[in-house]
Design an enzyme around this catalytic site. Structure first.
Site, PDB file in Angstrom:
ATOM      1  N   HIS A  11       0.877   6.107   2.111  1.00  0.00           N
ATOM      2  CA  HIS A  11       1.653   6.980   2.987  1.00  0.00           C
ATOM      3  C   HIS A  11       2.749   7.737   2.235  1.00  0.00           C
ATOM      4  O   HIS A  11       3.232   8.773   2.719  1.00  0.00           O
ATOM      5  CB  HIS A  11       2.240   6.185   4.150  1.00  0.00           C
ATOM      6  CG  HIS A  11       1.192   5.771   5.134  1.00  0.00           C
ATOM      7  ND1 HIS A  11       0.497   6.668   5.897  1.00  0.00           N
ATOM      8  CD2 HIS A  11       0.701   4.552   5.454  1.00  0.00           C
ATOM      9  CE1 HIS A  11      -0.374   6.031   6.665  1.00  0.00           C
ATOM     10  NE2 HIS A  11      -0.274   4.744   6.406  1.00  0.00           N
ATOM     11  N   HIS A  69      -4.060  -4.758   7.736  1.00  0.00           N
ATOM     12  CA  HIS A  69      -4.252  -3.669   8.689  1.00  0.00           C
ATOM     13  C   HIS A  69      -3.417  -3.903   9.942  1.00  0.00           C
ATOM     14  O   HIS A  69      -3.631  -4.855  10.685  1.00  0.00           O
ATOM     15  CB  HIS A  69      -5.706  -3.451   9.096  1.00  0.00           C
ATOM     16  CG  HIS A  69      -5.925  -2.061   9.654  1.00  0.00           C
ATOM     17  ND1 HIS A  69      -6.078  -0.959   8.841  1.00  0.00           N
ATOM     18  CD2 HIS A  69      -5.985  -1.599  10.910  1.00  0.00           C
ATOM     19  CE1 HIS A  69      -6.241   0.120   9.592  1.00  0.00           C
ATOM     20  NE2 HIS A  69      -6.182  -0.234  10.858  1.00  0.00           N
ATOM     21  N   GLU A 122     -11.017  -9.625   2.629  1.00  0.00           N
ATOM     22  CA  GLU A 122      -9.796  -9.238   3.331  1.00  0.00           C
ATOM     23  C   GLU A 122     -10.132  -9.073   4.807  1.00  0.00           C
ATOM     24  O   GLU A 122     -10.902  -8.183   5.185  1.00  0.00           O
ATOM     25  CB  GLU A 122      -9.224  -7.931   2.771  1.00  0.00           C
ATOM     26  CG  GLU A 122      -7.959  -7.494   3.502  1.00  0.00           C
ATOM     27  CD  GLU A 122      -7.264  -6.303   2.860  1.00  0.00           C
ATOM     28  OE1 GLU A 122      -6.476  -5.641   3.571  1.00  0.00           O
ATOM     29  OE2 GLU A 122      -7.504  -6.036   1.665  1.00  0.00           O
ATOM     30  N   HIS A 176      -5.632   3.725  -1.777  1.00  0.00           N
ATOM     31  CA  HIS A 176      -6.980   4.060  -1.323  1.00  0.00           C
ATOM     32  C   HIS A 176      -7.316   5.459  -1.818  1.00  0.00           C
ATOM     33  O   HIS A 176      -6.719   6.440  -1.372  1.00  0.00           O
ATOM     34  CB  HIS A 176      -7.031   4.005   0.206  1.00  0.00           C
ATOM     35  CG  HIS A 176      -8.390   4.219   0.784  1.00  0.00           C
ATOM     36  ND1 HIS A 176      -8.657   4.044   2.127  1.00  0.00           N
ATOM     37  CD2 HIS A 176      -9.568   4.583   0.229  1.00  0.00           C
ATOM     38  CE1 HIS A 176      -9.931   4.295   2.364  1.00  0.00           C
ATOM     39  NE2 HIS A 176     -10.497   4.635   1.226  1.00  0.00           N
ATOM     40  N   THR A 220      -8.397   3.557   8.426  1.00  0.00           N
ATOM     41  CA  THR A 220      -9.602   2.737   8.465  1.00  0.00           C
ATOM     42  C   THR A 220      -9.700   2.037   9.815  1.00  0.00           C
ATOM     43  O   THR A 220      -8.779   1.356  10.240  1.00  0.00           O
ATOM     44  CB  THR A 220      -9.580   1.703   7.327  1.00  0.00           C
ATOM     45  OG1 THR A 220      -9.402   2.386   6.081  1.00  0.00           O
ATOM     46  CG2 THR A 220     -10.888   0.936   7.281  1.00  0.00           C
ATOM     47  N   GLU A 247      -8.525   0.428  -3.035  1.00  0.00           N
ATOM     48  CA  GLU A 247      -9.417   0.474  -1.881  1.00  0.00           C
ATOM     49  C   GLU A 247     -10.356   1.665  -2.051  1.00  0.00           C
ATOM     50  O   GLU A 247      -9.924   2.757  -2.420  1.00  0.00           O
ATOM     51  CB  GLU A 247      -8.617   0.616  -0.584  1.00  0.00           C
ATOM     52  CG  GLU A 247      -7.748  -0.589  -0.283  1.00  0.00           C
ATOM     53  CD  GLU A 247      -6.988  -0.453   1.016  1.00  0.00           C
ATOM     54  OE1 GLU A 247      -6.508  -1.493   1.524  1.00  0.00           O
ATOM     55  OE2 GLU A 247      -6.858   0.687   1.523  1.00  0.00           O
ATOM     56  N   ARG A 270      -9.535   8.120  -1.351  1.00  0.00           N
ATOM     57  CA  ARG A 270     -10.537   8.551  -0.379  1.00  0.00           C
ATOM     58  C   ARG A 270     -11.406   9.677  -0.934  1.00  0.00           C
ATOM     59  O   ARG A 270     -10.979  10.447  -1.806  1.00  0.00           O
ATOM     60  CB  ARG A 270      -9.868   9.035   0.904  1.00  0.00           C
ATOM     61  CG  ARG A 270      -9.426   7.907   1.832  1.00  0.00           C
ATOM     62  CD  ARG A 270      -8.810   8.461   3.101  1.00  0.00           C
ATOM     63  NE  ARG A 270      -8.593   7.411   4.092  1.00  0.00           N
ATOM     64  CZ  ARG A 270      -9.434   7.122   5.074  1.00  0.00           C
ATOM     65  NH1 ARG A 270     -10.557   7.819   5.191  1.00  0.00           N
ATOM     66  NH2 ARG A 270      -9.160   6.168   5.933  1.00  0.00           N
ATOM     67  N   ARG A 305      -7.223  12.880   0.737  1.00  0.00           N
ATOM     68  CA  ARG A 305      -6.196  13.328   1.685  1.00  0.00           C
ATOM     69  C   ARG A 305      -4.794  12.866   1.306  1.00  0.00           C
ATOM     70  O   ARG A 305      -3.815  13.445   1.762  1.00  0.00           O
ATOM     71  CB  ARG A 305      -6.530  12.845   3.102  1.00  0.00           C
ATOM     72  CG  ARG A 305      -6.416  11.347   3.298  1.00  0.00           C
ATOM     73  CD  ARG A 305      -6.640  10.940   4.736  1.00  0.00           C
ATOM     74  NE  ARG A 305      -8.001  11.236   5.184  1.00  0.00           N
ATOM     75  CZ  ARG A 305      -8.503  10.766   6.333  1.00  0.00           C
ATOM     76  NH1 ARG A 305      -7.743  10.042   7.126  1.00  0.00           N
ATOM     77  NH2 ARG A 305      -9.731  11.043   6.677  1.00  0.00           N
ATOM     78  N   ASN A 334       0.848  -1.188   0.000  1.00  0.00           N
ATOM     79  CA  ASN A 334       0.000   0.000   0.000  1.00  0.00           C
ATOM     80  C   ASN A 334       0.892   1.250   0.000  1.00  0.00           C
ATOM     81  O   ASN A 334       1.718   1.424   0.897  1.00  0.00           O
ATOM     82  CB  ASN A 334      -0.898  -0.023   1.244  1.00  0.00           C
ATOM     83  CG  ASN A 334      -1.942   1.083   1.219  1.00  0.00           C
ATOM     84  OD1 ASN A 334      -1.646   2.221   0.920  1.00  0.00           O
ATOM     85  ND2 ASN A 334      -3.169   0.734   1.555  1.00  0.00           N
TER      86      ASN A 334
END
Length: 237
Positions: free
Chosen positions: A10, A191, A151, A43, A101, A70, A45, A49, A7
């Site tokens: 970040h 996660h 998942e 992701h 999340t 995502e 969003r 963000r 992922n």
């Protein structure tokens, strides 16, 4: 042997902190592939963000491994997903005030809406995974909707201290993993997974895919992204 989805959210978070052009998540995806990633996860969003529409468009053109988007059951993002056509869409819950999340999608409580979103994604040729708490009610609802994969949300396992509590959470993941596979769905997890706690989850029977972001990007600051991915890939394999 589980596949590793990296992922890259970040990386975009750091970029957006200054609203500049670096570090570019597109570069990060290329380095993750060089490190052995089996997939790239991001992701998009509703509040944008971190990952931006531009990132998704370019990544669809450049990523050579599985591209996993995502997304919440949001009409705006759904329209983009149907246009861009990632290899997989993972439906997740989303609240603007959350840092990350916080739990699994309530499929059982909003089955009609989730079914509608899944139908549109399927019409676009996108495989569908549902991000769920290890709750039999939610897993059974996913099976009724014929999701391609589930998942499992591993946050409770990741937050549990070493010892009986963590073992209990791991056993729950194992039981729910078996339930997912028995229903004919692929087993994914993610996660809060780190270099220190990932091995037991990766070893769950039938584990097909792990999606990990924060821990990899955190290590990448110290050792570089390609090396950080390579180290995680060894652990999940």
């Amino acid at each position: 042997m589980a596949d590793l989805g990296v992922n890259i959210d970040h990386v975009a978070t750091v970029r957006q902190a200054r609203r500049t052009f670096e570090p570019d998540p597109v570069w990060a995806a290329a380095l993750a592939e060089l490190g052995g990633a089996d997939g790239i996860t991001l992701h998009l969003r509703e509040d944008r963000r971190h990952i931006q529409d531009r990132d998704l468009r370019i990544l669809r053109e450049t990523v050579t491994v599985k591209l996993n988007l995502e997304m919440a059951c949001n009409d705006d993002v759904l329209a983009i997903a149907c246009q861009i056509k990632p290899d997989q869409a993972t439906l997740v819950p989303e609240r603007r005030e959350e840092i990350t999340t916080e739990g699994g999608l309530d499929v059982a409580g909003q089955k009609a809406r989730v079914a509608e979103v899944m139908a549109r994604l399927r019409d676009a040729g996108v495989s569908i995974s549902l991000f769920l708490d290890p709750d039999p009610r939610q897993i059974d609802a996913a099976a009724e909707l014929k999701a391609d994969a589930v998942e499992l949300h591993t946050g409770q396992y990741a937050m549990a201290p070493p010892g009986p509590k963590r073992h209990e959470e791991l056993e729950t993941l194992r039981r729910m993993g078996a339930r997912i596979r028995e229903a004919g769905m692929a087993l994914h997890a993610g996660h809060g997974l780190t270099y220190h706690n990932v091995r037991p989850v990766a070893s769950i029977e039938g584990m097909h895919e792990l999606n990990i972001g924060h821990s990899i990007v955190a290590r990448a600051i110290m050792v570089g992204l390609e090396q950080a991915v390579r180290e995680m890939k060894r652990l999940v394999s």
